[in-house]
Design an enzyme around this catalytic site. Structure first.
Site, PDB file in Angstrom:
ATOM      1  N   THR A 104       0.803  -1.222   0.000  1.00 57.57           N
ATOM      2  CA  THR A 104       0.000   0.000   0.000  1.00 57.57           C
ATOM      3  C   THR A 104       0.836   1.274   0.000  1.00 57.57           C
ATOM      4  O   THR A 104       1.986   1.278   0.481  1.00 57.57           O
ATOM      5  CB  THR A 104      -0.900  -0.014   1.261  1.00 57.57           C
ATOM      6  N   TYR A 128      -2.240   0.046  10.264  1.00 56.84           N
ATOM      7  CA  TYR A 128      -2.406  -0.668   8.985  1.00 56.84           C
ATOM      8  C   TYR A 128      -1.131  -0.556   8.155  1.00 56.84           C
ATOM      9  O   TYR A 128      -0.603  -1.557   7.667  1.00 56.84           O
ATOM     10  CB  TYR A 128      -3.609  -0.082   8.235  1.00 56.84           C
TER      11      TYR A 128
HETATM   12  N1  NAP Z   1      -8.509  -1.183  -0.546  1.00 56.88           N
HETATM   13  C1  NAP Z   1      -7.586  -0.247  -0.769  1.00 56.88           C
HETATM   14  O1  NAP Z   1      -7.897   0.943  -0.926  1.00 56.88           O
HETATM   15  C2  NAP Z   1      -6.123  -0.621  -0.851  1.00 56.88           C
HETATM   16  C3  NAP Z   1      -5.176   0.409  -1.026  1.00 56.88           C
HETATM   17  C4  NAP Z   1      -3.836   0.053  -1.123  1.00 56.88           C
HETATM   18  C5  NAP Z   1      -3.446  -1.280  -1.024  1.00 56.88           C
HETATM   19  N2  NAP Z   1      -4.387  -2.250  -0.817  1.00 56.88           N
HETATM   20  C6  NAP Z   1      -3.938  -3.629  -0.702  1.00 56.88           C
HETATM   21  O2  NAP Z   1      -4.387  -4.329  -1.850  1.00 56.88           O
HETATM   22  C7  NAP Z   1      -4.700  -5.688  -1.492  1.00 56.88           C
HETATM   23  C8  NAP Z   1      -6.106  -6.030  -1.936  1.00 56.88           C
HETATM   24  O3  NAP Z   1      -7.004  -5.163  -1.260  1.00 56.88           O
HETATM   25  P1  NAP Z   1      -8.576  -5.176  -1.539  1.00 56.88           P
HETATM   26  O4  NAP Z   1      -9.003  -3.778  -1.728  1.00 56.88           O
HETATM   27  O5  NAP Z   1      -8.901  -6.205  -2.555  1.00 56.88           O
HETATM   28  O6  NAP Z   1      -9.086  -5.647  -0.110  1.00 56.88           O
HETATM   29  P2  NAP Z   1     -10.570  -6.073   0.340  1.00 56.88           P
HETATM   30  O7  NAP Z   1     -11.528  -5.822  -0.758  1.00 56.88           O
HETATM   31  O8  NAP Z   1     -10.779  -5.463   1.672  1.00 56.88           O
HETATM   32  O9  NAP Z   1     -10.421  -7.657   0.473  1.00 56.88           O
HETATM   33  C9  NAP Z   1      -9.622  -8.212   1.460  1.00 56.88           C
HETATM   34  C10 NAP Z   1      -9.934  -9.678   1.497  1.00 56.88           C
HETATM   35  O10 NAP Z   1      -9.135 -10.236   2.562  1.00 56.88           O
HETATM   36  C11 NAP Z   1      -9.967 -11.163   3.226  1.00 56.88           C
HETATM   37  N3  NAP Z   1      -9.544 -11.390   4.596  1.00 56.88           N
HETATM   38  C12 NAP Z   1      -9.561 -10.529   5.641  1.00 56.88           C
HETATM   39  N4  NAP Z   1      -9.198 -11.168   6.753  1.00 56.88           N
HETATM   40  C13 NAP Z   1      -8.922 -12.453   6.399  1.00 56.88           C
HETATM   41  C14 NAP Z   1      -8.523 -13.602   7.098  1.00 56.88           C
HETATM   42  N5  NAP Z   1      -8.306 -13.596   8.432  1.00 56.88           N
HETATM   43  N6  NAP Z   1      -8.342 -14.744   6.407  1.00 56.88           N
HETATM   44  C15 NAP Z   1      -8.567 -14.806   5.077  1.00 56.88           C
HETATM   45  N7  NAP Z   1      -8.978 -13.756   4.361  1.00 56.88           N
HETATM   46  C16 NAP Z   1      -9.153 -12.597   5.021  1.00 56.88           C
HETATM   47  C17 NAP Z   1     -11.359 -10.564   3.203  1.00 56.88           C
HETATM   48  O11 NAP Z   1     -12.278 -11.593   3.438  1.00 56.88           O
HETATM   49  P3  NAP Z   1     -13.859 -11.324   3.609  1.00 56.88           P
HETATM   50  O12 NAP Z   1     -14.358 -11.130   2.197  1.00 56.88           O
HETATM   51  O13 NAP Z   1     -14.355 -12.581   4.250  1.00 56.88           O
HETATM   52  O14 NAP Z   1     -13.986 -10.118   4.468  1.00 56.88           O
HETATM   53  C18 NAP Z   1     -11.402 -10.002   1.791  1.00 56.88           C
HETATM   54  O15 NAP Z   1     -11.868 -10.969   0.876  1.00 56.88           O
HETATM   55  C19 NAP Z   1      -4.440  -5.803   0.003  1.00 56.88           C
HETATM   56  O16 NAP Z   1      -3.145  -6.272   0.220  1.00 56.88           O
HETATM   57  C20 NAP Z   1      -4.514  -4.363   0.488  1.00 56.88           C
HETATM   58  O17 NAP Z   1      -3.747  -4.174   1.663  1.00 56.88           O
HETATM   59  C21 NAP Z   1      -5.721  -1.954  -0.752  1.00 56.88           C
END
Ligand code: NAP
Length: 303
Positions: A104, A128
């Site tokens: 991130t 985070y």
């Molecule tokens: N979202 C942003 O704005 C953003 C910005 C910068 C970087 N990132 C990074 O990009 C990547 C993808 O993010 P995203 O936006 O796709 O995230 P997201 O939509 O929040 O999805 C995260 C996923 O992780 C799963 N998860 C959470 N806790 C878990 C656990 N204990 N065991 C197994 N799975 C678990 C969640 O499961 P559930 O569906 O069951 O909740 C969800 O499916 C991540 O590494 C994030 O840090 C995101």
């Protein structure tokens, strides 16, 4: 073309995980698991499942992404964002597999005046950001072939994200207030998934490392909100979508201090993606073009 045999994909119900499962078919046979099938807070389960599946490639978009909640749940945030990637990397290394992991813009403090490059000093402001940085460091320490992709402001047609929140709020209220002094790049989850697949198609172990990966351009959260409402308005009549209560002019620009949150955010979230473009010959689309495409997805309608 690189082929990977069996691919283990985590977090398949997340924004990026959902898109990845559709883009991976050209790379190998994906075993896509959700939280109920692989809970990343359970390190014993991670080891057991990786040993059962014996993947050649692990892709880990799953993460603890509740940025504000992480301030009061640091142990869980570190378990999922730091310990789980460590165990995935250790198990992958034992199998001779590679690991793709996401990180991130929040690993930076946002004080730089231009876009961050991969060699810039990190200094996360939030739990985070700290937990994500610890995950990155652990993967590098294990020393296996890896791809760490730092992205920013992820959104898409499904899941919990800024785009869907703004559409909902604009359909409920006549006035919105949105922060205008945080600058970054909204990045569509599908863009990330497609760029990941493209990088893997061009993979060799000499490319192992950390890369910035976002859409092109830049805006503020306020600029993003205005673009969402404006583009929605332009498509609405032809598509017979509901009218929003708030138009572009009803979105007030406010400062970060006027919208306090438990976790501090960097003022500058811009990531320079030149290294990714040069290494993988991949030009990232502009964020505004991507937004128009996402808005055409029926799941983007305000409920
Ligand atoms: N979202 C942003 O704005 C953003 C910005 C910068 C970087 N990132 C990074 O990009 C990547 C993808 O993010 P995203 O936006 O796709 O995230 P997201 O939509 O929040 O999805 C995260 C996923 O992780 C799963 N998860 C959470 N806790 C878990 C656990 N204990 N065991 C197994 N799975 C678990 C969640 O499961 P559930 O569906 O069951 O909740 C969800 O499916 C991540 O590494 C994030 O840090 C995101």
């Amino acid at each position: 073309m690189a082929r990977f045999g069996t691919i283990l994909l985590t977090g398949v119900n997340g924004q990026v995980g959902y898109e990845l499962q559709h883009t991976l078919s050209v790379l190998g046979r994906a075993v896509a698991l959700d939280r109920s099938q692989l809970d990343l807070s359970d390190t014993a389960a991670i080891r057991r499942i990786v040993r059962e599946i014996k993947p050649n490639l692990i892709i880990n978009p799953a993460a603890y992404t509740a940025v504000d909640k992480a301030e009061s749940e640091p142990e869980l945030a570190f378990a999922i964002n730091a310990e789980a990637p460590t165990v995935l990397a250790e198990e992958a290394a034992k199998l001779g597999a590679m690991l793709v992991h996401y990180s991130t813009d929040y690993v930076y403090d946002g004080t730089k005046l231009s876009p961050y490059v991969e060699t810039d000093a990190t200094n996360p402001l939030s739990i985070y950001g700290k937990s994500k940085l610890a995950g990155e460091a652990a993967i590098r320490a294990v020393g296996l072939p890896h791809l760490i992709l730092r992205t920013s402001w992820v959104y898409g047609a499904r899941g919990k994200n800024f785009l869907r929140t703004i559409l909902r709020l604009a359909s409920e209220r006549e006035q919105l207030r949105v922060v205008s002094d945080q600058i970054g790049v909204p990045t569509w989850s599908r863009t990330i998934a497609e760029a990941t697949a493209s990088a893997l198609l061009n993979w060799d172990d000499s490319k192992s490392g950390t890369y910035h990966l976002t859409s092109a351009g830049e805006t503020s959260w306020h600029g993003f909100a205005q673009a969402i409402v404006e583009e929605y308005g332009m498509l609405r009549e032809a598509r017979k979508w509901p009218v929003l209560k708030a138009g572009v002019v009803n979105i007030e620009a406010i400062t970060t201090t006027e919208y306090p949150t438990p976790a501090p955010r960097p003022a500058n979230s811009r990531l320079d993606c030149t290294k990714f473009a040069n290494t993988f010959s991949e030009v990232m689309p502009g964020w505004h073009e991507a937004l128009k495409e996402v808005l055409n997805d029926p799941k983007c309608r305000p409920v």
